[in-house]
Write an enzyme that holds these catalytic residues in place. Structure first.
Site, PDB file in Angstrom:
ATOM      1  CG  ASN A  49      40.104  41.515  40.513  1.00 35.86           C
ATOM      2  OD1 ASN A  49      41.163  41.471  39.893  1.00 35.86           O
ATOM      3  ND2 ASN A  49      39.111  40.667  40.267  1.00 35.86           N
TER       4      ASN A  49
ATOM      5  CB  CYS B 272      36.825  47.767  47.182  1.00 34.74           C
ATOM      6  SG  CYS B 272      38.003  47.601  48.543  1.00 34.74           S
ATOM      7  CB  SER B 273      35.530  43.057  47.976  1.00 29.75           C
ATOM      8  OG  SER B 273      35.269  43.088  46.588  1.00 29.75           O
TER       9      SER B 273
ATOM     10  CD1 TRP C 252      41.888  44.229  51.642  1.00 31.86           C
ATOM     11  CD2 TRP C 252      41.262  43.639  53.705  1.00 31.86           C
ATOM     12  NE1 TRP C 252      41.532  42.916  51.606  1.00 31.86           N
ATOM     13  CE2 TRP C 252      41.135  42.515  52.853  1.00 31.86           C
ATOM     14  CE3 TRP C 252      40.931  43.500  55.059  1.00 31.86           C
ATOM     15  CZ2 TRP C 252      40.698  41.262  53.316  1.00 31.86           C
ATOM     16  CZ3 TRP C 252      40.484  42.267  55.502  1.00 31.86           C
ATOM     17  CH2 TRP C 252      40.375  41.161  54.644  1.00 31.86           C
TER      18      TRP C 252
ATOM     19  CE  LYS D 182      44.544  39.568  53.406  1.00 26.80           C
ATOM     20  NZ  LYS D 182      43.596  38.638  52.751  1.00 26.80           N
TER      21      LYS D 182
END
Length: 603
Positions: free
Chosen positions: A309, A370-371, A374, A412
């Protein structure tokens, strides 16, 4: 682009400059700075730069609303710093009024671009207060109610970079819409998903109501949508976020049916879902309402890619910075590099993208997430598309790829980079985009003739990722950019690049439209990108020019010269009048267009 530190020796400073010559020197140092449109001088001060390569260097520092500029006042120690304020992550005071020791009082500056700066000031009379406060204010404008510099400068360029990416045109280039896929404007007001673009490609059979129901079951409403379609076999790359399965193992028939529509679009026997996360993380995400696709998704297989992550990546790059700046630890270099795990992470990202590209190339459609879809998702989709589609390996095509997969799909940037924000410890910060560009660089090293652009483009992109001089990487998503009128009030980075294209072209480029690139993602074949990560070290900088590359450039120049001579001879042979006109004092009547080699460079 920030200029590298030019420091080569540490001769003693001349402390006996007369006051008159000192004043004229001050003026010369200030006059040396070429300001951008809208750039204003804020403060300048005599200071001592504590150069990690040359020791203490006396000179003058200038702070503008865009940059920190330092120039040494000693002709024997030529040091120049030109640092965009956007590249500054942290400004701290060093020492106090009672600090003892030479050069113990001043400013410590941590940068986002793999370097730190330290300036010493005189201790008497709070001499650093004004420069600290002004630097802090202009380095972090959003934290002080000031605009980012991109809104202040209005430099004019021959090209308008905002026109480089038009979503409908890009879908048409891919052969869409067709009888299996349609383009929808359901998100034109960002009502379906506020972090997605306005133009989406979805299965032809899906209805707008289906999309809304699927959005309710996907994290942040980021539904599976098409990123790329293979022209021959019609296999697709779709991207999305995790399903909201939760601890209770919720199901959503609409989501299951929607993924089945993606599979049916080209009759893929099994839809492959690539979950970028390690499986243990995906399971842990169930506790916060997320999760992954289970056995209820029929005709689908789930593959975990084990990519860590954003927090792991941030710490890894921090460790890398520790071993390369200011000094490279030669004696334990390999073990030190290995301990950062940076190249291991690069390997896993590349390896995941290779799996995606290989699956699509063999005719199987894939979904990536993924989660939230992005960060790692953008890395995997864009790298796989770069491997599969030679258009994205051109200079303009690469710009389209970044605009499409990173900017429009809501990576982001503001949160990951922290543009204009003083909160350097923000846990949202992470070098995900830097890692993607590193992966691209690894591919250009393994396939030196496959990319139309050169390394300078990659370095320029990363420099302006931080600089805040252009609007391209500002804010987290398209809806925010629309609110902040980025396209109306700022200039695109691609305006700069496309106005000076010759600077960013690879002379070894050989167009090969149908070729799929499969880089070798093993530790033996991956290298540390020295030109980026260690570029501030002057000793390393001298070693950057590869002798082979230098020889190629010389051969290319020679080839160009011979081509011009050959064309001139052909012209003189074909026309008696031109033979008379072409005297030593008369320039040739026509100049052949610039040509680029089509040499195949062996690995």
């Amino acid at each position: 682009m920030a200029s590298p530190v030019s420091a080569y020796n540490s001769n003693a400073l001349d402390t006996h400059i007369s006051s008159t010559s000192r004043e004229s020197l001050k003026m010369e140092l200030l006059a040396d700075v070429s300001l951008l449109p809208g750039e204003e001088r804020i403060i300048d001060k005599e200071t001592m730069y504590i150069c990690p390569f040359s020791g203490a260097v006396k000179g003058k520092v200038l702070i503008t609303n865009y940059r920190l500029y330092f120039k040494s006042s000693d002709a024997d120690v030529a040091v120049t710093l030109d640092v965009p304020l956007g590249a500054i992550s942290r400004v701290e005071k060093m020492g106090g009024a009672s600090s003892r020791g030479e050069n113990s009082y001043g400013l410590d500056i941590t940068c986002k671009d793999m370097r730190n700066l330290r300036f010493a000031l005189k201790q008497e009379g709070h001499s650093r207060r004004d420069i600290f406060e002004l630097l802090f204010k202009y380095a972090f404008p959003l934290s002080h109610g000031l605009p980012l510099f991109a809104y202040v400068t209005q430099e004019k360029y021959a090209e308008n970079g905002w026109s480089i990416y038009r979503p409908v045109e890009e879908f048409r280039r891919q052969g869409l819409p067709n009888n299996k896929w349609r383009i929808t404007f359901i998100n034109k007001s960002y009502e379906l998903c506020d972090t997605y673009p306005t133009v989406l490609a979805v299965p032809f059979k899906s209805k707008e109501e289906d999309l809304k129901r699927v959005a309710a079951f996907r994290s942040r409403a980021r539904i599976p949508v098409l990123s790329w379609i293979h022209r021959e076999n019609q296999a697709v790359i779709c991207r999305c976020s995790q399903p909201l399965v939760g601890m209770s193992g919720k199901r959503n028939k609409d989501d299951e049916r929607y993924l089945e529509m993606i599979r049916e679009a080209n009759d893929t026997p099994k839809l492959t879902i690539y979950d970028a996360r390690p499986s243990v993380n995906a399971v842990a995400n169930k506790a916060t309402g997320g999760g992954y696709e289970g056995d209820e998704y029929q005709n689908a297989e789930l593959v975990f890619l084990d990519i860590q992550n954003i927090h792991v990546m941030r710490e890894s790059l921090k460790k890398l910075k520790d071993i390369v700046y200011p000094n490279v630890e030669e004696s334990h270099w390999l073990s030190s590099l290995e301990s950062t795990h940076w190249l291991e992470h690069v390997k896993l990202v590349l390896s995941g993208a290779i799996q995606v590209a290989d699956k699509v190339s063999s005719g199987n459609s894939v979904v990536i997430h993924c989660s939230d879809g992005w960060d790692r998702t953008a890395q995997l989709s864009s790298l796989a598309m770069l491997m599969l589609d030679s258009h994205y390996r051109t200079l303009r095509g690469f710009q389209v790829l970044i605009e499409k997969e990173w900017i429009s799909f809501g990576h982001k940037f503001a949160s990951r980079i922290g543009h204009g924000d003083k909160n350097h410890a923000d846990q949202d910060r992470s070098p995900i985009f830097v890692q993607f560009i590193d992966c691209v660089w690894q591919m250009t090293k393994q396939f030196p003739t496959a990319f139309e652009f050169n390394e300078r483009l990659l370095l320029t992109i990363l420099d302006h990722l931080y600089s805040c001089c252009f609007g391209t990487f500002l804010y987290n998503c398209e809806s925010m950019r629309d609110q902040q009128e980025v396209r109306l009030k700022t200039v695109s980075l691609w305006s700069l690049v496309n106005s000076k294209m010759e600077m960013y072209l690879n002379p070894f480029y050989t167009p090969e439209s149908g070729r799929v690139l499969y880089p070798v993602a093993s530790m033996r074949h991956l290298e540390l990108w020295v030109t980026y990560y260690i570029r501030w070290n002057p000793r390393i900088r001298h070693q950057q020019q590869s002798p082979v590359e230098q020889r190629y450039k010389e051969l290319l120049a020679l080839r160009e010269e011979y081509l011009k001579k050959l064309e001139a001879l052909e012209l003189s042979d074909s026309s008696p009048s031109s033979r008379l006109a072409n005297t030593p004092n008369t320039p040739a009547s026509s100049t052949p267009p610039q040509q680029y080699t089509q040499l195949q460079t062996p690995l």
